[in-house]
Write a protein that holds these residues in place. Structure first.
Motif, PDB file in Angstrom:
ATOM      1  N   LYS A 116      13.312  -3.028   8.960  1.00 45.86           N
ATOM      2  CA  LYS A 116      12.126  -2.546   9.664  1.00 45.86           C
ATOM      3  C   LYS A 116      11.600  -1.352   8.879  1.00 45.86           C
ATOM      4  O   LYS A 116      12.163  -0.265   8.937  1.00 45.86           O
ATOM      5  CB  LYS A 116      12.478  -2.143  11.091  1.00 45.86           C
ATOM      6  N   GLN A 117      10.536  -1.581   8.159  1.00 41.93           N
ATOM      7  CA  GLN A 117      10.009  -0.544   7.264  1.00 41.93           C
ATOM      8  C   GLN A 117       8.590  -0.187   7.677  1.00 41.93           C
ATOM      9  O   GLN A 117       7.766  -1.062   7.906  1.00 41.93           O
ATOM     10  CB  GLN A 117      10.021  -1.059   5.824  1.00 41.93           C
ATOM     11  N   GLU A 118       8.321   1.106   7.798  1.00 40.37           N
ATOM     12  CA  GLU A 118       6.995   1.557   8.226  1.00 40.37           C
ATOM     13  C   GLU A 118       5.895   0.857   7.419  1.00 40.37           C
ATOM     14  O   GLU A 118       5.955   0.825   6.193  1.00 40.37           O
ATOM     15  CB  GLU A 118       6.858   3.065   8.018  1.00 40.37           C
ATOM     16  N   PRO A 119       4.878   0.321   8.065  1.00 42.16           N
ATOM     17  CA  PRO A 119       3.765  -0.328   7.341  1.00 42.16           C
ATOM     18  C   PRO A 119       2.802   0.730   6.799  1.00 42.16           C
ATOM     19  O   PRO A 119       1.704   0.923   7.320  1.00 42.16           O
ATOM     20  CB  PRO A 119       3.122  -1.197   8.421  1.00 42.16           C
ATOM     21  N   LEU A 120       3.228   1.404   5.731  1.00 43.37           N
ATOM     22  CA  LEU A 120       2.464   2.544   5.228  1.00 43.37           C
ATOM     23  C   LEU A 120       1.024   2.193   4.874  1.00 43.37           C
ATOM     24  O   LEU A 120       0.109   2.993   5.100  1.00 43.37           O
ATOM     25  CB  LEU A 120       3.167   3.143   4.001  1.00 43.37           C
ATOM     26  N   GLY A 121       0.803   1.014   4.301  1.00 50.32           N
ATOM     27  CA  GLY A 121      -0.553   0.627   3.932  1.00 50.32           C
ATOM     28  C   GLY A 121      -1.485   0.626   5.135  1.00 50.32           C
ATOM     29  O   GLY A 121      -2.597   1.166   5.083  1.00 50.32           O
ATOM     30  N   LEU A 122      -1.031   0.026   6.236  1.00 48.38           N
ATOM     31  CA  LEU A 122      -1.838   0.003   7.450  1.00 48.38           C
ATOM     32  C   LEU A 122      -1.979   1.393   8.057  1.00 48.38           C
ATOM     33  O   LEU A 122      -3.019   1.737   8.621  1.00 48.38           O
ATOM     34  CB  LEU A 122      -1.236  -0.962   8.473  1.00 48.38           C
ATOM     35  N   LEU A 123      -0.925   2.195   7.951  1.00 49.38           N
ATOM     36  CA  LEU A 123      -0.980   3.556   8.497  1.00 49.38           C
ATOM     37  C   LEU A 123      -2.029   4.399   7.781  1.00 49.38           C
ATOM     38  O   LEU A 123      -2.724   5.216   8.398  1.00 49.38           O
ATOM     39  CB  LEU A 123       0.390   4.232   8.393  1.00 49.38           C
ATOM     40  N   TYR A 124      -2.161   4.197   6.466  1.00 52.65           N
ATOM     41  CA  TYR A 124      -3.188   4.914   5.705  1.00 52.65           C
ATOM     42  C   TYR A 124      -4.582   4.432   6.100  1.00 52.65           C
ATOM     43  O   TYR A 124      -5.511   5.242   6.275  1.00 52.65           O
ATOM     44  CB  TYR A 124      -2.983   4.716   4.210  1.00 52.65           C
ATOM     45  N   ILE A 125      -4.765   3.120   6.219  1.00 48.87           N
ATOM     46  CA  ILE A 125      -6.073   2.589   6.607  1.00 48.87           C
ATOM     47  C   ILE A 125      -6.460   3.098   7.996  1.00 48.87           C
ATOM     48  O   ILE A 125      -7.593   3.525   8.243  1.00 48.87           O
ATOM     49  CB  ILE A 125      -6.067   1.053   6.573  1.00 48.87           C
ATOM     50  N   ALA A 126      -5.481   3.089   8.913  1.00 50.87           N
ATOM     51  CA  ALA A 126      -5.748   3.563  10.269  1.00 50.87           C
ATOM     52  C   ALA A 126      -6.140   5.036  10.283  1.00 50.87           C
ATOM     53  O   ALA A 126      -7.067   5.441  10.991  1.00 50.87           O
ATOM     54  CB  ALA A 126      -4.526   3.327  11.149  1.00 50.87           C
ATOM     55  N   SER A 127      -5.441   5.841   9.499  1.00 51.93           N
ATOM     56  CA  SER A 127      -5.757   7.276   9.473  1.00 51.93           C
ATOM     57  C   SER A 127      -7.150   7.514   8.916  1.00 51.93           C
ATOM     58  O   SER A 127      -7.876   8.411   9.367  1.00 51.93           O
ATOM     59  CB  SER A 127      -4.710   8.046   8.659  1.00 51.93           C
ATOM     60  N   TYR A 128      -7.553   6.699   7.934  1.00 53.89           N
ATOM     61  CA  TYR A 128      -8.879   6.841   7.354  1.00 53.89           C
ATOM     62  C   TYR A 128      -9.958   6.433   8.358  1.00 53.89           C
ATOM     63  O   TYR A 128     -11.017   7.077   8.459  1.00 53.89           O
ATOM     64  CB  TYR A 128      -8.988   5.981   6.095  1.00 53.89           C
ATOM     65  N   LEU A 129      -9.692   5.391   9.155  1.00 53.47           N
ATOM     66  CA  LEU A 129     -10.631   4.978  10.191  1.00 53.47           C
ATOM     67  C   LEU A 129     -10.712   6.013  11.307  1.00 53.47           C
ATOM     68  O   LEU A 129     -11.799   6.308  11.833  1.00 53.47           O
ATOM     69  CB  LEU A 129     -10.225   3.623  10.761  1.00 53.47           C
ATOM     70  N   LYS A 130      -9.571   6.578  11.681  1.00 54.03           N
ATOM     71  CA  LYS A 130      -9.551   7.609  12.724  1.00 54.03           C
ATOM     72  C   LYS A 130     -10.309   8.858  12.277  1.00 54.03           C
ATOM     73  O   LYS A 130     -10.863   9.590  13.116  1.00 54.03           O
ATOM     74  CB  LYS A 130      -8.104   7.965  13.088  1.00 54.03           C
ATOM     75  N   LYS A 131     -10.327   9.099  10.982  1.00 53.27           N
ATOM     76  CA  LYS A 131     -11.090  10.219  10.428  1.00 53.27           C
ATOM     77  C   LYS A 131     -12.562  10.115  10.824  1.00 53.27           C
ATOM     78  O   LYS A 131     -13.247  11.120  10.986  1.00 53.27           O
ATOM     79  CB  LYS A 131     -10.926  10.200   8.898  1.00 53.27           C
ATOM     80  N   TYR A 132     -13.046   8.866  10.987  1.00 47.58           N
ATOM     81  CA  TYR A 132     -14.432   8.631  11.384  1.00 47.58           C
ATOM     82  C   TYR A 132     -14.540   8.197  12.851  1.00 47.58           C
ATOM     83  O   TYR A 132     -15.521   7.599  13.271  1.00 47.58           O
ATOM     84  CB  TYR A 132     -15.056   7.584  10.461  1.00 47.58           C
TER      85      TYR A 132
END
Length: 317
Positions: free
Chosen positions: A25-41
């Motif tokens: 079970k490994q953190e989905p870092l790619g999705l976490l980055y995309i989500a953080s960028y979307l939350k920025k807006y």
């Protein structure tokens, strides 16, 4: 607008039987980055890690029926390529109004196959943060996709289109820290590392760079462009979040090659020592970079283990 990001369902139990227990079970870092960028807006975004937590395609369809998202995105590796093809095709049939976006290595290679099989509306190539955000903006404005770089789609005439390649993001600090609050972060494990905390809630991941200076023929990492780094200050801030916010005791640097720059490794080691951060850590290394003087400084800063890539047992190679 509501957006849900998914990892592909995990069918490893059918393939591996009891061996499925060894799938981490490994953190989905790619999705976490995309989500953080979307939350920025200020977009309404969530993540469902179906792979790590054993959710089925039926579970995903049930969630979509309940949540009624406007856009969904799937991160697809080759191991989940066929699963994603069938699942997203079914989702598109049931929910034709939802925009389906696929990204990561496998759909990027087989973009035309996915699109012509009506398994997706758009395929994102290479890094996804900026591209995905532009797709969301265009969807909201009901615009066409031709002027978005780094995607493939089927146009109104039924023609397969791939737009101009997107330049890589030079300043990684423009991307906020991964949106770990969107996932059950303390349930992730890395049981195959040797540190006693690797298989506990005290284990966490961090990524401080993208790319790799080497050109190994079997690897896709270098194909997205030159290596880029987060600033040491940004690394410090994210480490502080992991240590203070999540009580991390073992952190693995998930960079493709953390040791690519001797100076930067020393800068990070000095930063860890100057801030009196107390944690053990691991990283990805390369045998030719393992200078004794560098390894000593890494150990002083808490380095516990290094994962070396051994590409061949033949010395000549």
């Amino acid at each position: 607008m509501k957006i849900i990001l998914y990892t592909c369902p995990n069918t490893m139990s059918k393939i591996l039987g009891k061996g499925a227990a060894f799938v981490t079970k490994q953190e989905p870092l790619g999705l976490l980055y995309i989500a953080s960028y979307l939350k920025k807006y200020n977009y309404d975004v969530s993540i469902t890690d179906a792979f790590s937590f054993g959710l089925s395609g039926e579970d995903i369809i049930e969630e979509i029926s309940k949540e009624k998202p406007d856009v969904i995105g799937f991160s697809v590796l080759t191991s989940g390529g066929k699963i994603a093809l069938d699942l997203t095709k079914l989702i598109k049939k049931k929910f034709p109004e939802i925009l389906i976006v696929l990204g990561n290595i496998h759909p990027s290679i087989f973009a035309e196959h996915y699109l012509k099989n009506k398994s997706a509306d758009i395929i994102v190539h290479d890094e996804g943060e900026v591209t995905f955000s532009e797709i969301v903006i265009k969807f909201n404005q009901k615009n066409k996709w031709n002027d978005i770089k780094g995607i493939s789609f089927i146009d109104d005439a039924g023609k397969f289109v791939t737009t101009e390649k997107r330049e890589v993001l030079e300043n990684l600090d423009e991307i906020p820290v991964p949106a770990r609050e969107l996932i059950p972060i303390n349930q992730y494990r890395m049981q195959f590392y040797f540190h006693p905390y690797a298989n506990t809630q005290y284990y966490k991941m961090i990524m401080t760079s993208r790319g790799c200076p080497y050109k190994c023929s079997f690897c896709t990492v270098h194909k997205s462009g030159k290596i880029r780094y987060h600033s040491v200050e940004r690394v410090r801030d994210e480490l502080k979040i992991l240590l203070d916010g999540y009580n991390s005791k073992f952190i693995f640097f998930m960079d493709s090659l953390f040791m690519s720059s001797r100076k930067r490794v020393l800068d990070i080691c000095n930063m860890i020592n100057e801030n009196k951060f107390k944690f053990d850590w691991g990283c990805e290394g390369r045998v030719n970079l393992a200078e004794p003087s560098l390894l000593k400084e890494m150990k002083k800063a808490g380095c516990y283990e290094i994962a070396y890539g051994i590409e061949s047992g033949v010395q000549e190679l």
